[in-house]
Design a protein around this motif. Sequence first.
Motif: not given
Length: 301
Positions: A7-18, A272-281, A298-301
């Motif tokens: 479920d990519g939607k669920a994973y994406a929401e977890t990543v966005r929340a982090r 979601a990973c675009l946000l991760v990359n922006t945060l990382s940058a 690590q599990d991203p949950s």
Amino acid sequence: MTAELIDGKAYAETVRARVRDRVAALHADTGLTPGLAVVLVGQDPASEVYVRSKGRQAVDAGMKSFEHRLPADTAEAELLDLIARLNDDPHVHGILVQLPLPPHLDARAVINAISPTKDVDGFHISNVGMVGTGQDAIVPCTPLGCMIMLRQYHDDFRGKTALVIGHSNIVGKPMARLLLNADCTVMIAHKSSTNIPELARLADIIVVAAGVPGLVRAEWIKPGATVIDVGINRIQRAGKPALVGDVDFDNVRKVAGAITPVPGGVGPMTIACLLVNTLSAFCHQHDLPDLPLLLDEQDPS
């Protein structure tokens, strides 16, 4: 046997929340906020949708969003001048030029004009080379999202055989490099390959990014394999428009161990990973600790 749905939607929401939590914590500590600039040249309808979604999700994550919309006949010099100004702007930590560009613009020149430290698409030649040699770099968003999801089904990639179908600079090549960096045995197939079914039957992991609806069939799949379908194809089904992937989902699901749907699989993870990359940058530019999330085990949950 019916494959588990990834479920990519669920994973994406977890990543966005982090990401959202990390952005809030950094702002509380430093008073600084990551900023993402998206540049759109022309009025391609699909690009318009993507740009709106990227801007909205950046704001939802607590980031600043800067949109720059230019007419389709914009001169290359004008676009490069805008990129230079964004490179120098301390409020902008990530720059994304929406592709495809109008044909009179040199996409390679435009991408490589972006500062590598702000290249949140991971397309700059410096980031491509660093990923290819296993160094710390900004990773293209779609392959990064695929790796996050794969980590949940493979604690250890060593000894696994992976097949990447498609060898684009955006997905196929970086995906193969990431899997190779993770000690997979990696095979790459493309439109000139003559033995894709035979290769697929050897693979514990298949990532498909070929742009061919229903290309991968059930008889190609090793029982229990993990199948990541990156394809997004618009077709007519029963006289109605439909989105489908590069995998014959209904039949492949009967053989695979886990599979991504289309839509709802890889797509949500890409933004979601675009946000991760922006945060990382942002973190790297300010010498701040990054979010420990993605290419570790690590599990991203």
